[in-house]
Motif scaffolding. Structure first.
Motif, PDB file in Angstrom:
ATOM      1  N   SER A  27       0.660  -1.166   0.039  1.00 60.49           N
ATOM      2  CA  SER A  27      -0.196  -0.053  -0.097  1.00 60.49           C
ATOM      3  C   SER A  27       0.854   1.225   0.040  1.00 60.49           C
ATOM      4  O   SER A  27       0.446   2.285  -0.423  1.00 60.49           O
ATOM      5  CB  SER A  27      -0.814   0.009   0.958  1.00 60.49           C
ATOM      6  N   VAL A  28       2.309   1.151   0.227  1.00 63.67           N
ATOM      7  CA  VAL A  28       2.882   2.357   0.413  1.00 63.67           C
ATOM      8  C   VAL A  28       4.603   2.180   0.454  1.00 63.67           C
ATOM      9  O   VAL A  28       4.866   1.061   0.895  1.00 63.67           O
ATOM     10  CB  VAL A  28       2.471   3.173   1.907  1.00 63.67           C
ATOM     11  N   ASP A  29       5.148   3.186   0.047  1.00 65.49           N
ATOM     12  CA  ASP A  29       6.401   3.011  -0.208  1.00 65.49           C
ATOM     13  C   ASP A  29       7.096   3.501   1.114  1.00 65.49           C
ATOM     14  O   ASP A  29       6.402   3.585   2.251  1.00 65.49           O
ATOM     15  CB  ASP A  29       7.278   3.554  -1.205  1.00 65.49           C
ATOM     16  N   PRO A  89      -0.877   6.220   1.744  1.00 60.89           N
ATOM     17  CA  PRO A  89      -1.074   4.732   1.521  1.00 60.89           C
ATOM     18  C   PRO A  89      -2.365   4.592   0.798  1.00 60.89           C
ATOM     19  O   PRO A  89      -3.359   5.358   1.109  1.00 60.89           O
ATOM     20  CB  PRO A  89      -0.854   4.118   2.899  1.00 60.89           C
ATOM     21  N   HIS A  90      -2.541   3.670   0.035  1.00 66.91           N
ATOM     22  CA  HIS A  90      -3.702   3.247  -0.921  1.00 66.91           C
ATOM     23  C   HIS A  90      -3.596   1.765  -1.154  1.00 66.91           C
ATOM     24  O   HIS A  90      -2.518   1.162  -1.865  1.00 66.91           O
ATOM     25  CB  HIS A  90      -3.921   3.948  -2.242  1.00 66.91           C
ATOM     26  N   VAL A 137      -1.406   0.855 -13.808  1.00 64.90           N
ATOM     27  CA  VAL A 137      -0.431  -0.287 -12.974  1.00 64.90           C
ATOM     28  C   VAL A 137       0.564   0.626 -12.530  1.00 64.90           C
ATOM     29  O   VAL A 137       1.203   1.595 -13.064  1.00 64.90           O
ATOM     30  CB  VAL A 137       0.240  -1.084 -14.089  1.00 64.90           C
ATOM     31  N   VAL A 138       0.953   0.274 -11.183  1.00 66.61           N
ATOM     32  CA  VAL A 138       1.865   0.987 -10.279  1.00 66.61           C
ATOM     33  C   VAL A 138       3.068  -0.211 -10.234  1.00 66.61           C
ATOM     34  O   VAL A 138       2.696  -1.300  -9.680  1.00 66.61           O
ATOM     35  CB  VAL A 138       1.692   1.394  -9.183  1.00 66.61           C
ATOM     36  N   PRO A 183       0.771   3.086  -4.482  1.00 66.69           N
ATOM     37  CA  PRO A 183      -0.538   2.887  -5.472  1.00 66.69           C
ATOM     38  C   PRO A 183      -1.502   4.095  -5.283  1.00 66.69           C
ATOM     39  O   PRO A 183      -1.333   4.809  -4.236  1.00 66.69           O
ATOM     40  CB  PRO A 183      -1.169   1.755  -4.931  1.00 66.69           C
ATOM     41  N   ARG A 184      -1.861   4.547  -6.316  1.00 69.97           N
ATOM     42  CA  ARG A 184      -2.968   5.493  -6.099  1.00 69.97           C
ATOM     43  C   ARG A 184      -4.368   4.902  -6.432  1.00 69.97           C
ATOM     44  O   ARG A 184      -4.297   3.690  -6.841  1.00 69.97           O
ATOM     45  CB  ARG A 184      -2.840   6.616  -7.395  1.00 69.97           C
TER      46      ARG A 184
END
Ligand SMILES: Cc1cc2nc3c(=O)[nH]c(=O)nc-3n(C[C@H](O)[C@H](O)[C@H](O)COP(=O)(O)OP(=O)(O)OC[C@H]3O[C@@H](n4cnc5c(N)ncnc54)[C@H](O)[C@@H]3O)c2cc1C
Length: 468
Positions: free
Chosen positions: A36-38, A44-45, A73-74, A88-89
């Motif tokens: 969900s997040v770096d 976060p998503h 796509v991420v 991600p968005r």
């Protein structure tokens, strides 16, 4: 409208399941929080689904399918990025490259290593070391970041002054375009001017133009001797003079030149109780100099003589040479103490900028003045890879609501000094709207045209790097 998009989304997840190996597609509760997040932890998503291709062909299948569905796509490597690029968005599928892992070849004659993009940087370093060679790319996230992520962000680290950034080590690579086309450019030669150097489209473009799947990297002979010193200087000009002195006197062997402003050095020693300064007095600047070579005794002699000359000419006021690995590690622990002090200093804003060395004092003076006027309680802790033009600043604030203002002030001044808002961490989504401070509108327009040419449906890492 939303019913249509949900059914499209359902459709693509099912389609991906039919086209990929069992277990390669996660959805719903199976996704967990990991994707969900770096490392920034910001915005976060949870992605719509996570796909984990295990081969270049599977990466191509994922992108071809996403292209058919116009599904964003991420791309995710080790998620250690510091610019929000892999976070991600809303509505995106995350493509994690963690299964695309492993060393394919170590060629001791060509001194190259071929690895899949999802291999951790440390695993590539270790494979090189086993063959008596060195991959001269190293930084704190080595155990978790992927080699593909390091190349996609053109990562730097502590040895850039000698070996350059990740870009300088990439001889060849393979990448998959947004429509699923595989571009294989697995070159091993140092010289190859046969047409465009296409690999550069994917180095440092943070996954916006293609997904890196395999890489060929240049290795160097492993170095066997090392000299490290911590020096003190009383002005920025003296720290720069010392840089030129050691670059001349220790030609080609400097592997680190790390400058710490007193603000940073003193704060580390104040907070980290286990660390002690090797100097009795306070100084304005502290410089960690390290060289690497092949003959300890003659290297040490030359190192000491160059530093003695610097003391004699009053370029530096003091110097302590590490006499053991333990002493060396203490010097580095002070330099790397940022990770230990930041929890105690929260909230804070980390900044990673670069500029011409000549502009640095002007930038820092103007920035400190602006902070004093607007945020008088803030502290600006500064250190940097001076030889690489790179400054890291940690600015503390009273509360998080002030952080955006710190960023605006800093990037505005970086722009005025002709510098870069991102020296080594990339632009991602977090710095995208500030890119105009460092790039002209024509440069940004050309980035947009390249993006449009390679990813006309805009499915690959949309909303990263390029404003708009
Ligand atoms: C403790 C720590 C220390 C660090 N020190 C440094 C340092 O000294 N110097 C420095 O430069 N950086 C440093 N970084 C940040 C550095 O940029 C990242 O650690 C690393 O380069 C990113 O690799 P990753 O695999 O984690 O990529 P991710 O975080 O997963 O992704 C980063 C970006 O690259 C894209 N990407 C990832 N893999 C691919 C691929 N295979 N193909 C195309 N695009 C891809 C993503 O979409 C995203 O935009 C540090 C980070 C941490 C946490």
């Amino acid at each position: 409208m939303s019913a249509i998009s949900v059914s499209v989304r359902d459709g693509i997840v099912d389609r991906l399941r039919t086209r990929l190996a069992d277990g390669a597609v996660l959805s719903g509760a199976d996704i967990g929080d990991r994707y969900s997040v770096d490392y920034t932890g910001e915005n976060p998503h949870r992605p719509v689904a996570v796909v984990k291709p295990g081969s270049t062909d599977e990466v191509a299948v994922v992108l071809r399918t996403c292209s058919e569905f116009a599904q964003p796509v991420v791309v995710q490597g080790g998620l250690t990025g510091l610019a929000g690029g892999a976070t991600p968005r809303k509505g995106e599928i995350a493509m994690s490259l963690e299964r695309l892992n492993g060393i394919e070849e170590l060629d001791p004659v060509s001194m190259t290593i071929t690895a899949r993009a999802g291999t951790p940087l440390q695993a590539v370093q270790e494979a090189a070391a086993e063959a008596g060679l060195l991959l001269p790319l190293d930084f704190g996230a080595r155990g978790s970041c992927h080699i593909g992520g390091a190349i996609a962000t053109n990562a730097g680290g502590n040895q850039v002054i000698r070996f350059g950034m990740a870009r300088n080590l990439v001889l060849g690579l393979e990448a998959v375009l947004a429509d699923g086309t595989v571009i294989s450019s697995m070159n091993k030669m140092l010289k190859n001017n046969a047409g465009y150097d296409l690999k550069q489209l994917f180095v440092g473009t943070e996954g916006t133009l293609g997904v890196i799947t395999r890489v060929v990297l240049r290795l160097v002979p492993r170095l066997s001797s090392r000299c490290t010193a911590l020096c003190t200087a009383e002005s920025f000009e003296h720290a720069v003079t010392l840089l030129r002195t050691v670059q001349t006197g220790l030609a080609g062997s400097i592997s680190a030149y790390e400058v710490m402003w007193a603000s940073y050095y003193d704060k580390v020693l104040e907070i980290v109780e286990t660390l002690r300064s090797p100097f009795a007095d306070s100084h304005s600047f502290y410089v960690l100099v390290e060289t690497e070579g092949v003959d300890q005794s003659s290297d040490a002699e030359r190192f000491e003589s160059v530093l003695a000359g610097a003391l004699e000419s009053e370029t530096i006021t003091d110097a302590v040479i590490a006499r053991s690995e333990g002493e060396r590690q203490t010097f580095w622990a002070i330099r790397d103490g940022v990770g230990e002090i930041t929890p105690a200093l929260s909230p804070y804003v980390p900044l990673d900028v670069s500029m011409d060395i000549v502009a640095m004092p002007r930038f820092l003076e103007a920035f400190d003045r602006a902070l004093a006027a607007e945020l008088p309680n803030s502290l600006n802790l500064v250190f940097g890879h001076l030889g690489d033009n790179n400054l890291h600043l940690f600015v503390t604030t009273d509360h998080e609501a002030q952080n955006d203002r710190v960023v605006e002030l800093a990037y505005g001044l970086v722009g005025e000094c002709g510098g870069s808002i991102s020296a080594e961490h990339g632009v991602g989504s977090l710095k995208r709207d500030f890119l105009h401070h460092s790039r002209t509108s024509r440069e940004i327009d050309l980035m947009g045209r390249l993006k449009q040419a390679l990813d006309p449906r805009g499915i690959l890492n949309p909303g990263r790097v390029i404003p708009g």
